[in-house]
Write a protein that holds these residues in place. Structure first.
Motif, PDB file in Angstrom:
ATOM      1  N   VAL A 357       0.822  -1.214   0.000  1.00 15.87           N
ATOM      2  CA  VAL A 357       0.000   0.000   0.000  1.00 15.87           C
ATOM      3  C   VAL A 357       0.860   1.270   0.000  1.00 15.87           C
ATOM      4  N   CYS A 366       3.627  -2.330   4.794  1.00 21.17           N
ATOM      5  CA  CYS A 366       2.180  -2.126   4.864  1.00 21.17           C
ATOM      6  C   CYS A 366       1.555  -2.659   3.581  1.00 21.17           C
ATOM      7  N   ARG A 368      -1.961  -5.185   1.772  1.00 19.34           N
ATOM      8  CA  ARG A 368      -3.321  -5.696   1.986  1.00 19.34           C
ATOM      9  C   ARG A 368      -3.706  -6.641   0.867  1.00 19.34           C
ATOM     10  N   VAL A 404      -4.900  -1.321   6.297  1.00 18.12           N
ATOM     11  CA  VAL A 404      -3.705  -2.055   5.843  1.00 18.12           C
ATOM     12  C   VAL A 404      -3.174  -2.938   6.969  1.00 18.12           C
TER      13      VAL A 404
END
Lengths: 435, 435
Positions: A357, A366, A368, A404
């Protein structure tokens, strides 16, 4: 599992240790597990542990120089060592014109520098009633304890400006936006006081542009504090030091060796350019502590650099850690965590079900699962699935409304195979969720 | 004696430990020496040390319940144990309607309850600008960090009232004088906020009359905090508990097991009747820490009971100390110190060159050489002679202009023969001075 009242008679050590094993350990969150990837890690080491044992064994209270000279002297030396490793300008070092101190936490350190800045401003403004005019600035990614600290020292909560950041700047604070907000406040008759800039924010590891922010701070005479709580440790590596460029424009800077620097809790380094301002705000001169050394003004009395009077001999553990590892192995520790984070980032990037992200700067990744429209809490479910497996622990953040998963790599014991196992666990749980 | 910069390469443990022996230990003030009688002692014990080792080994960060459930649970249990040993009303206990928390120092604890009281008052008054109207009260014997704490939370220093005490009340705060000052402030349009009363003041061990002061506090709706930092430990003995009579009128109370309760630094117990007020003032709810346990409001998140976010697992050491000694031996520890202080007081009283300046209540004896007119700094010289001998360490106070020598008996290792040797040393040094 434990009785409601204290025992009247002494209990055998064996019973106590059994209760530690049976009642305490199963209820701990295992921060020292190599499979701990949540929040930011809390590095422990045998060197740090030895330092804590020495500290607890001596159990001296170095509130002023005379109450334990070596405790104060070692703390001053170690803060200079640490400052030099970070290539801080000599204006922050005792060997230059500044100085450093160990606090228990960043929040305490920030409370102290906020109080110093506040009291300097109130003196210039000519009265305590001006406290309601003082304004503090930070980005919306700044650690939430900054607002808490500002409120604690009496800055009205309505005078805390948390300037919005976005994907476009990688969640770093825009100097232009800061300037707009400051100019607005000045037009409203308010007094800009303090700017907190972060190197390595908690949600995503973002870095505020110190050099440019420093210019704005100087123009408007703001106190600039740099919170390098997590990523500061990384800046001992030459290839990461550039994130501190512009530090010479700051008034104070803090970082926590108890996060990523192999030093057991608690240990926060604070350096300040004008220690006199800290002392002006926090000093006390009670008869009961008067002594010739303090009168001579030739010594540091650390009680005037912190909130509390009493203080532990924390410098010992940082000193033992630095000597036992040496700069070489401390850099190795940082670099190997970053290498593992890079590899993890690459693995995530290769799996098309996932996305990174925000770009990784340190050892925090980070990412997802790319959600379909109808599955808004998909990543929240994935975090729960990972954590409830008991095999790893991760945490989350929300960036511009996007949930996230945070994977912070860097416990003392984490090795490549732990990270690989985490990735496999994530893939498995994702597979189940997507089925 | 130490290099100016950190080593690049790791150093052998042996070298580090040699430097501890050669460079650090000779420069320490030996707080654990049985001949340490200065300030107030900082009790260490093998039980407390074991607790610290467990704390440092686990190195968990229990900022909220989920980040280490057992750390929060044990802290809640131990605070209830300790509160019950002190016979605090159930309104201060988790098993009743209140609760307790461990801080590192009294000053931090007082900052937190001051902030809670401040924010409650500002809400009632309807605006932050009223902060300049808030007034705090204490006696001139109250620990000097109270003023520091009040200033830290933004109370104007000119609104700190330190009410004069004297020999006539044994340096305890007079409820009548307090009432006069409060009424004056109200007439001036100010808002009385907070009263700090002390059980066992630092200069002389004086005790403020809690029950009577509590009535005044209730009448004027002041937050009453009881600072039992030193003598609170003594109040586990039934014969000393009466000093806490009236505690049910207080809003909060704190005491430091790291002084006189065999618990290694740092450990300060704070109990509060309405934890909600503390949480209202100090809580933060950042996305990054959100979790189902906190959302349920069924758990304690200690980050909202203190200044910092991060926190050590301090409860372990207090729990090990209480179990390893049991209430019986903890009372024995207090009583034997008091017995030694009584004997020391008697010895001083029998020597007509000396006088006891204020009546002893706990294990602190305040005395002086009776000066002839022309020898005003006689007792200051005596303190210097004692301390520069290297055989014992005492400190001083000034009570209503009179310089007194403080002998605080109570290190973990102090025995009768150490106290007798101190008295002999004092007599010898006095003899030399008087010759």
């Amino acid at each position: 599992m434990l009785p409601e009242s204290a025992p009247y008679c002494p209990e055998p050590l064996q019973d106590i240790l059994e209760d530690v094993s049976n009642c305490i350990i199963p209820g701990l969150t295992h921060w020292q597990s190599p499979n701990f990837f949540a929040y930011f890690h809390a590095n422990a080491s045998t060197a740090g542990f030895l330092g804590e044992m020495l500290c607890s064994g001596f159990n001296v209270v170095g509130f002023n120089w005379i109450s334990s000279p070596a405790a104060t002297e070692l703390e001053s030396i170690v803060l200079d060592w640490m400052g030099k490793m970070l290539k801080l300008p000599s204006s922050f070092l005792f060997s230059g014109t500044g100085g450093g101190v160990l606090h228990g936490s960043t929040c305490e350190a920030v409370v102290c520098v906020l109080a110093a800045a506040r009291d300097k401003a109130l003196k210039e403004l000519g009265g305590w009633e001006n406290i309601t005019k003082l304004v503090v600035y930070a980005s919306d990614q700044t650690h939430f304890t900054f607002q808490k600290a500002a409120k604690l020292v009496g800055i009205p909560p309505s005078n805390s400006r948390l300037i919005e950041t976005s994907f476009s700047t990688g969640f770093s604070l825009s100097p232009e936006n800061l300037r707009f907000v400051i100019e607005d406040d000045i037009k409203s008759g308010l007094v800009p006081l303090f700017l907190c800039a972060t190197i390595g924010t908690t949600p995503s590891g973002a870095v505020d542009p110190i050099a440019e922010l420093g210019k704005v701070a100087m123009e408007f005479k703001l106190w600039l504090h740099i919170d390098a709580v997590y990523a500061g440790s990384g800046c001992i590596c030459p290839e990461l030091r550039h994130y501190l460029d512009g530090v010479e424009l700051a008034n104070s800077i803090s970082m926590n060796p108890h996060k990523w620097f192999l030093t057991n809790m608690d240990c926060c380094c604070l350096w300040i350019k004008e220690p006199k301002l800290l002392v002006d705000s926090l000093s006390t001169d009670p008869e009961i502590l008067r002594n010739n050394a303090s009168k001579s003004k030739a010594v540091v009395d650390y009680k005037d650099w912190q909130i509390a009077l009493s203080r532990r001999f924390r410098a010992l553990k940082l000193w033992v850690v630095i000597r036992r590892y040496g700069l070489a192995n401390l850099m190795y520790h940082i670099r190997s965590d970053i290498a593992m984070a890079k590899r993890f980032e690459a693995l995530v990037g290769e799996d098309e079900r996932f996305e990174i992200v925000v770009a990784r700067k340190f050892a925090l990744v980070c990412f997802r699962l790319k959600p379909k429209v109808e599955e808004e809490d998909l990543n929240c479910k994935l975090v729960e699935a990972i954590n409830s497996s008991g095999r790893a622990f991760v945490s989350h953040a929300v960036l511009s409304g996007i949930y996230v998963i945070r994977c912070a790599i860097g416990t003392t014991l984490t090795q490549q195979h732990h990270v690989d196992a985490l990735w496999k666990l994530i893939q498995d749980k994702a597979q189940s969720l997507l089925m």
